[in-house]
Design a protein around this motif. Structure first.
Motif, PDB file in Angstrom:
ATOM      1  N   MET A  97       0.823  -1.194   0.000  1.00 39.97           N
ATOM      2  CA  MET A  97       0.000   0.000   0.000  1.00 39.97           C
ATOM      3  C   MET A  97       0.864   1.254   0.000  1.00 39.97           C
ATOM      4  SD  MET A  97      -3.022   0.967   2.672  1.00 39.97           S
ATOM      5  CE  MET A  97      -2.979   2.591   3.377  1.00 39.97           C
ATOM      6  N   ALA A  98       1.890   1.259   0.856  1.00 43.13           N
ATOM      7  CA  ALA A  98       2.790   2.413   0.919  1.00 43.13           C
ATOM      8  C   ALA A  98       3.545   2.594  -0.399  1.00 43.13           C
ATOM      9  CB  ALA A  98       3.771   2.253   2.073  1.00 43.13           C
ATOM     10  N   HIS A  99       3.900   1.474  -1.046  1.00 49.26           N
ATOM     11  CA  HIS A  99       4.627   1.543  -2.309  1.00 49.26           C
ATOM     12  C   HIS A  99       3.778   2.212  -3.390  1.00 49.26           C
ATOM     13  CE1 HIS A  99       8.304   0.261  -4.264  1.00 49.26           C
ATOM     14  NE2 HIS A  99       7.615  -0.149  -5.314  1.00 49.26           N
ATOM     15  N   VAL A 100       2.507   1.836  -3.473  1.00 43.44           N
ATOM     16  CA  VAL A 100       1.613   2.449  -4.464  1.00 43.44           C
ATOM     17  C   VAL A 100       1.388   3.914  -4.130  1.00 43.44           C
ATOM     18  CG1 VAL A 100      -0.696   2.378  -5.475  1.00 43.44           C
ATOM     19  CG2 VAL A 100       0.491   0.244  -4.964  1.00 43.44           C
ATOM     20  N   GLN A 101       1.270   4.220  -2.864  1.00 43.69           N
ATOM     21  CA  GLN A 101       1.055   5.602  -2.464  1.00 43.69           C
ATOM     22  C   GLN A 101       2.251   6.473  -2.833  1.00 43.69           C
ATOM     23  OE1 GLN A 101      -0.051   6.003   1.622  1.00 43.69           O
ATOM     24  NE2 GLN A 101      -0.721   8.124   1.422  1.00 43.69           N
ATOM     25  N   ARG A 102       3.467   5.932  -2.656  1.00 42.96           N
ATOM     26  CA  ARG A 102       4.667   6.688  -3.035  1.00 42.96           C
ATOM     27  C   ARG A 102       4.710   6.926  -4.538  1.00 42.96           C
ATOM     28  NH1 ARG A 102       7.152   3.387   0.894  1.00 42.96           N
ATOM     29  NH2 ARG A 102       7.888   1.943  -0.696  1.00 42.96           N
ATOM     30  N   ALA A 103       4.091   6.007  -5.299  1.00 44.03           N
ATOM     31  CA  ALA A 103       4.030   6.163  -6.753  1.00 44.03           C
ATOM     32  C   ALA A 103       2.825   6.984  -7.180  1.00 44.03           C
ATOM     33  CB  ALA A 103       3.982   4.795  -7.424  1.00 44.03           C
ATOM     34  N   GLN A 104       2.230   7.707  -6.247  1.00 40.89           N
ATOM     35  CA  GLN A 104       1.072   8.564  -6.486  1.00 40.89           C
ATOM     36  C   GLN A 104      -0.070   7.791  -7.139  1.00 40.89           C
ATOM     37  OE1 GLN A 104       2.938  11.863  -8.669  1.00 40.89           O
ATOM     38  NE2 GLN A 104       2.920  13.047  -6.768  1.00 40.89           N
ATOM     39  N   GLY A 105      -0.275   6.556  -6.696  1.00 46.93           N
ATOM     40  CA  GLY A 105      -1.395   5.763  -7.169  1.00 46.93           C
ATOM     41  C   GLY A 105      -1.188   5.142  -8.537  1.00 46.93           C
ATOM     42  N   ASP A 106       0.018   5.249  -9.087  1.00 43.68           N
ATOM     43  CA  ASP A 106       0.294   4.670 -10.406  1.00 43.68           C
ATOM     44  C   ASP A 106       0.536   3.167 -10.241  1.00 43.68           C
ATOM     45  OD1 ASP A 106       1.148   3.927 -12.909  1.00 43.68           O
ATOM     46  OD2 ASP A 106       2.508   5.628 -13.170  1.00 43.68           O
ATOM     47  N   MET A 107      -0.545   2.398 -10.236  1.00 39.13           N
ATOM     48  CA  MET A 107      -0.440   0.967  -9.985  1.00 39.13           C
ATOM     49  C   MET A 107       0.266   0.242 -11.131  1.00 39.13           C
ATOM     50  SD  MET A 107      -4.121   0.260  -8.163  1.00 39.13           S
ATOM     51  CE  MET A 107      -3.580  -1.318  -7.510  1.00 39.13           C
ATOM     52  N   GLN A 108       0.102   0.734 -12.362  1.00 38.06           N
ATOM     53  CA  GLN A 108       0.781   0.120 -13.486  1.00 38.06           C
ATOM     54  C   GLN A 108       2.292   0.196 -13.315  1.00 38.06           C
ATOM     55  OE1 GLN A 108      -0.588  -1.457 -16.575  1.00 38.06           O
ATOM     56  NE2 GLN A 108       1.496  -2.159 -16.207  1.00 38.06           N
ATOM     57  N   PHE A 109       2.788   1.318 -12.849  1.00 41.96           N
ATOM     58  CA  PHE A 109       4.215   1.476 -12.595  1.00 41.96           C
ATOM     59  C   PHE A 109       4.694   0.480 -11.553  1.00 41.96           C
ATOM     60  CE2 PHE A 109       7.388   3.301  -9.697  1.00 41.96           C
ATOM     61  CZ  PHE A 109       8.461   3.451 -10.564  1.00 41.96           C
ATOM     62  N   VAL A 110       3.921   0.326 -10.476  1.00 36.21           N
ATOM     63  CA  VAL A 110       4.316  -0.578  -9.397  1.00 36.21           C
ATOM     64  C   VAL A 110       4.306  -2.021  -9.881  1.00 36.21           C
ATOM     65  CG1 VAL A 110       3.727  -1.419  -7.097  1.00 36.21           C
ATOM     66  CG2 VAL A 110       3.536   1.015  -7.617  1.00 36.21           C
ATOM     67  N   VAL A 111       3.302  -2.402 -10.666  1.00 37.49           N
ATOM     68  CA  VAL A 111       3.239  -3.757 -11.217  1.00 37.49           C
ATOM     69  C   VAL A 111       4.446  -4.026 -12.107  1.00 37.49           C
ATOM     70  CG1 VAL A 111       1.987  -5.254 -12.817  1.00 37.49           C
ATOM     71  CG2 VAL A 111       0.751  -4.045 -11.029  1.00 37.49           C
ATOM     72  N   CYS A 112       4.794  -3.063 -12.938  1.00 36.52           N
ATOM     73  CA  CYS A 112       5.969  -3.230 -13.813  1.00 36.52           C
ATOM     74  C   CYS A 112       7.234  -3.388 -12.979  1.00 36.52           C
ATOM     75  CB  CYS A 112       6.106  -2.031 -14.748  1.00 36.52           C
ATOM     76  SG  CYS A 112       4.849  -1.950 -16.037  1.00 36.52           S
ATOM     77  N   GLN A 113       7.353  -2.595 -11.943  1.00 34.49           N
ATOM     78  CA  GLN A 113       8.558  -2.632 -11.127  1.00 34.49           C
ATOM     79  C   GLN A 113       8.651  -3.920 -10.324  1.00 34.49           C
ATOM     80  OE1 GLN A 113       8.831   0.055  -7.725  1.00 34.49           O
ATOM     81  NE2 GLN A 113      10.900   0.621  -8.392  1.00 34.49           N
ATOM     82  N   LEU A 114       7.549  -4.334  -9.702  1.00 33.38           N
ATOM     83  CA  LEU A 114       7.586  -5.484  -8.806  1.00 33.38           C
ATOM     84  C   LEU A 114       7.516  -6.817  -9.547  1.00 33.38           C
ATOM     85  CD1 LEU A 114       5.326  -4.426  -5.792  1.00 33.38           C
ATOM     86  CD2 LEU A 114       7.765  -4.047  -6.156  1.00 33.38           C
ATOM     87  N   ILE A 115       6.845  -6.838 -10.695  1.00 32.18           N
ATOM     88  CA  ILE A 115       6.609  -8.108 -11.383  1.00 32.18           C
ATOM     89  C   ILE A 115       7.359  -8.188 -12.710  1.00 32.18           C
ATOM     90  CG2 ILE A 115       4.840  -9.630 -12.373  1.00 32.18           C
ATOM     91  CD1 ILE A 115       2.869  -8.388 -10.349  1.00 32.18           C
ATOM     92  N   ASP A 116       7.066  -7.254 -13.620  1.00 29.98           N
ATOM     93  CA  ASP A 116       7.666  -7.339 -14.955  1.00 29.98           C
ATOM     94  C   ASP A 116       9.187  -7.229 -14.915  1.00 29.98           C
ATOM     95  OD1 ASP A 116       5.060  -7.468 -15.764  1.00 29.98           O
ATOM     96  OD2 ASP A 116       4.943  -5.395 -16.454  1.00 29.98           O
ATOM     97  N   GLU A 117       9.701  -6.347 -14.082  1.00 26.19           N
ATOM     98  CA  GLU A 117      11.146  -6.130 -14.019  1.00 26.19           C
ATOM     99  C   GLU A 117      11.845  -7.114 -13.084  1.00 26.19           C
ATOM    100  OE1 GLU A 117      11.907  -2.084 -13.058  1.00 26.19           O
ATOM    101  OE2 GLU A 117      10.723  -1.290 -14.729  1.00 26.19           O
ATOM    102  N   ALA A 118      11.084  -7.916 -12.358  1.00 23.57           N
ATOM    103  CA  ALA A 118      11.677  -8.886 -11.427  1.00 23.57           C
ATOM    104  C   ALA A 118      10.908 -10.207 -11.525  1.00 23.57           C
ATOM    105  CB  ALA A 118      11.645  -8.346 -10.005  1.00 23.57           C
ATOM    106  N   PRO A 119      10.987 -10.893 -12.671  1.00 26.02           N
ATOM    107  CA  PRO A 119      10.164 -12.103 -12.873  1.00 26.02           C
ATOM    108  C   PRO A 119      10.485 -13.234 -11.908  1.00 26.02           C
ATOM    109  CG  PRO A 119      11.822 -11.883 -14.584  1.00 26.02           C
ATOM    110  CD  PRO A 119      11.845 -10.606 -13.824  1.00 26.02           C
ATOM    111  N   TRP A 120      11.663 -13.211 -11.299  1.00 25.26           N
ATOM    112  CA  TRP A 120      12.026 -14.297 -10.381  1.00 25.26           C
ATOM    113  C   TRP A 120      11.711 -13.948  -8.941  1.00 25.26           C
ATOM    114  CZ3 TRP A 120      12.549 -18.193 -13.398  1.00 25.26           C
ATOM    115  CH2 TRP A 120      13.066 -18.009 -14.678  1.00 25.26           C
ATOM    116  N   GLY A 121      11.223 -12.745  -8.716  1.00 26.19           N
ATOM    117  CA  GLY A 121      10.809 -12.367  -7.367  1.00 26.19           C
ATOM    118  C   GLY A 121      11.836 -11.522  -6.631  1.00 26.19           C
TER     119      GLY A 121
END
Length: 246
Positions: A1-25
């Motif tokens: 929640m804090a991560h999305v808030q720091r990204a000003q609600g840009d959930m697409q950015f957070v998904v790309c950062q947490l998942i697309d850019e780190a496929p192995w976790g």
């Protein structure tokens, strides 16, 4: 929640950062003093990881609904049977419609505002000097100074002294970042919290714990403003911390 808030609600950015850019976790992605960029798991890493075919190591599952700007959290613990923990919707500016994912029922109350003249560190200090002594047979809480932090919040230094045979054997000091900038505009609310804290600690001497006290944050987490409501919040937080310690 804090991560999305720091990204000003840009959930697409957070998904790309947490998942697309780190496929192995990730081992962790929360920045820290020694690991400011987080720490990703690589393809050849033999660390424990969660994959679509192996979710047994997951404790919580987060589901991002990009169109709705909603973050859903589910528990995968066996006893919880996949229940939804919380759903949080973020505005276009990243403001969540919940204060925190782990709010207790006592913290969800919203009471009318108590506006007044902006609270100063000196006024807060004067209040502290007028509070009753909190003590047990072997410990005493000394209210230290009140100070304004760089972000405009007000903090209180808590000192708890432990005595044996009339002599001090230990002093624990904690900074309690208790009054956020917004709460300074409701001085009566702050005073109600201090009075509620005295009431709650007097009920149970075990609550005279500087580490527990310094973690209490009802002026940020809850919408409670009255003395009795704030006392209920503090009791609920104590009950949760006591269960966690078992």
């Amino acid at each position: 929640m804090a991560h999305v808030q720091r990204a000003q609600g840009d959930m697409q950015f957070v998904v790309c950062q947490l998942i697309d850019e780190a496929p192995w976790g990730w081992r962790h992605y929360i920045p820290g003093p020694n690991e400011p960029e987080g720490d990703r798991i690589t393809e050849g890493d033999d660390s424990l990881r969660v994959t679509p075919d192996e979710t047994g190591r997951a404790v919580y599952v987060y589901v991002f609904d990009l169109e709705a700007r909603r973050l859903d959290v589910f528990s995968t613990r066996a006893k919880d049977d996949g229940k939804r923990i919380r759903s949080v919707v973020f505005s276009q500016t990243g403001t969540p419609n919940l204060r925190a994912l782990d709010l207790l029922p006592a913290e969800t109350v919203d009471e009318p505002l108590l506006p007044g003249e902006e609270l100063s560190a000196q006024t807060l200090q004067d209040w502290l000097e007028g509070l009753p002594t909190l003590e047990t047979d072997s410990t005493v809480l000394f209210w230290g100074g009140a100070e304004q932090l760089p972000d405009g919040a007000l903090a209180i230094t808590l000192r708890v002294a432990t005595y044996e045979d009339g002599s001090i054997v230990q002093v624990v000091e904690q900074l309690w970042n208790v009054v956020p900038p917004s709460a300074r505009l409701e001085p009566e609310r702050v005073r109600n919290l201090l009075d509620a804290l005295v009431d709650v600690v007097r009920e149970n001497p075990k609550r005279l714990d500087p580490f527990w006290l310094s973690k209490q944050d009802p002026l940020r987490r809850s919408g409670a403003r009255q003395r009795q409501s704030l006392a209920k919040v503090l009791r609920a937080r104590w009950a949760r911390s006591s269960r966690s310690a078992r």
